[in-house]
Design an enzyme around this catalytic site. Structure first.
Site, PDB file in Angstrom:
ATOM      1  N   ASP A 125      -3.695 -41.388  -1.170  1.00 46.68           N
ATOM      2  CA  ASP A 125      -2.423 -41.644  -1.834  1.00 46.68           C
ATOM      3  C   ASP A 125      -1.063 -43.073  -1.265  1.00 46.68           C
ATOM      4  O   ASP A 125      -0.943 -42.275  -0.161  1.00 46.68           O
ATOM      5  CB  ASP A 125      -1.731 -40.847  -2.820  1.00 46.68           C
ATOM      6  CG  ASP A 125      -0.874 -40.989  -3.572  1.00 46.68           C
ATOM      7  OD1 ASP A 125      -0.118 -42.106  -3.601  1.00 46.68           O
ATOM      8  OD2 ASP A 125      -0.280 -40.387  -4.631  1.00 46.68           O
ATOM      9  N   ALA A 126      -1.095 -43.962  -1.206  1.00 41.89           N
ATOM     10  CA  ALA A 126      -0.349 -44.446  -0.251  1.00 41.89           C
ATOM     11  C   ALA A 126       1.399 -44.418  -0.558  1.00 41.89           C
ATOM     12  O   ALA A 126       2.010 -44.116   0.264  1.00 41.89           O
ATOM     13  CB  ALA A 126       0.317 -45.663  -1.114  1.00 41.89           C
ATOM     14  N   GLU A 143      -1.392 -57.112  -2.222  1.00 39.42           N
ATOM     15  CA  GLU A 143      -1.299 -56.149  -4.010  1.00 39.42           C
ATOM     16  C   GLU A 143      -1.299 -55.324  -4.429  1.00 39.42           C
ATOM     17  O   GLU A 143      -2.209 -55.538  -5.612  1.00 39.42           O
ATOM     18  CB  GLU A 143      -1.945 -57.438  -4.360  1.00 39.42           C
ATOM     19  CG  GLU A 143      -1.419 -58.269  -6.443  1.00 39.42           C
ATOM     20  CD  GLU A 143      -2.103 -59.164  -6.745  1.00 39.42           C
ATOM     21  OE1 GLU A 143      -3.218 -59.065  -7.237  1.00 39.42           O
ATOM     22  OE2 GLU A 143      -2.026 -60.129  -6.275  1.00 39.42           O
ATOM     23  N   HIS A 147       1.486 -51.092  -8.144  1.00 39.00           N
ATOM     24  CA  HIS A 147       1.282 -49.703  -9.382  1.00 39.00           C
ATOM     25  C   HIS A 147       1.857 -48.572  -8.968  1.00 39.00           C
ATOM     26  O   HIS A 147       1.414 -47.349  -9.506  1.00 39.00           O
ATOM     27  CB  HIS A 147      -0.164 -49.937  -9.195  1.00 39.00           C
ATOM     28  CG  HIS A 147      -1.018 -50.276  -9.164  1.00 39.00           C
ATOM     29  ND1 HIS A 147      -1.269 -51.013 -10.972  1.00 39.00           N
ATOM     30  CD2 HIS A 147      -2.024 -51.783  -9.269  1.00 39.00           C
ATOM     31  CE1 HIS A 147      -2.322 -51.827 -11.055  1.00 39.00           C
ATOM     32  NE2 HIS A 147      -2.228 -52.434 -10.363  1.00 39.00           N
TER      33      HIS A 147
END
Length: 283
Positions: A125-126, A143, A147
């Site tokens: 998870d970023a 891109e 989100h």
């Protein structure tokens, strides 16, 4: 994208599920990529896949000449950009995505391209990157911020894992600072597309500064990206309505309505495409 009432931002599991379902179709539409294309000369006849590769090459150019060789790819998709980067420069790439399907596809592509010794992919998870401080020489986020529940938190996490002097490059769909219709940030959301809200381009400078990074470039290339990419995706969806409807879990008639809505909304000119570079101070 569709304007919908305020909603809870998608969780990482929901975004992962979205890409588990859509990645194959997106790859077919965009030549193995999961990001939009770049047409610097509109109407040049480039395929969506070639234009998407061109956008990757634009970002590769932003990282050219970095000191060190360890690069983080945030939101790596099916791995084509990371592999393309590794084939163009002597770097090691770690790609992260919340989609198990994408991890599998990206890992297979790295092996097929004979760069698996330098390019690896993992589910992460970023918003909470599982890496030590200062462990990368460079990073890009191609891109994927659209989100995220908090793009600012993702940028802070990237800044944390960059070493002093490390470089960041970002591309993303964004709202234009001075749009023609006066559209606001929260008005561009889509539960169907797992997009909580688009960021205004004029918000990026503050997010970069708050993360302790130095902004070097902030450009909007939306006119060369958004319109032609949306048109290409619309055509692909119309050619494969049954498959897209199944992937989205809706009926074909409803899918057809979604396509019509997304391609006729009056605020489309308000959507831009940001390209930015930044650097962590030091060295």
């Amino acid at each position: 994208m569709m304007a919908v009432p305020e909603q809870t931002p998608p969780s990482s599991l929901e975004v992962g599920d979205y890409y588990d379902r859509l990645t194959d179709l997106m790859n077919r539409a965009l030549g193995g990529n999961t990001h939009l294309g770049y047409w610097p000369q509109p109407g040049d006849g480039s395929s969506p896949g070639k234009a998407a590769d061109r956008l990757t090459d634009l970002l590769i150019g932003k990282l050219r000449g970095i000191t060190g060789r360890r690069v983080l790819d945030v939101g790596c998709g099916s791995g084509k950009p990371a592999v393309r980067l590794a084939l163009s420069a002597p770097v090691d790439v770690v790609g992260v995505t919340v989609s198990e399907v994408q991890v599998g596809l990206a890992t297979a592509l790295a092996k097929q391209s004979h760069v698996a010794d330098r390019v690896v992919f993992t589910r992460a998870d970023a918003m909470e990157l599982p890496f030590p401080d200062g462990s990368f020489d460079a990073a890009w986020a191609l891109e994927c911020l659209l989100h995220m529940p908090s793009p600012a938190q993702v940028i802070r996490e990237i800044a944390r894992v960059l070493r002093p002097g490390g470089r960041l490059a970002v591309t993303d769909v964004a709202l234009r600072a001075f749009g023609r219709t006066g559209m606001k940030r929260g008005e561009c959301t889509s539960q169907l597309l797992a997009v909580p809200a688009l960021v205004h381009i004029d918000e990026y400078a503050g997010m970069i500064a708050d993360a302790g990074l130095e902004l070097h470039e902030l450009t909007d290339i939306g006119d060369q990206v958004v319109g032609p990419s949306f048109a290409a995706l619309r055509d692909h969806v119309n050619e494969h309505l049954d498959e897209y409807a199944a992937a989205f879990g809706i009926g074909v008639a409803e899918m057809r309505k979604v396509v019509a809505q997304c391609t006729t909304l009056p605020w489309t000119p308000d959507i831009g495409y940001v390209v930015l570079t930044a650097r962590r101070p030091g060295e």
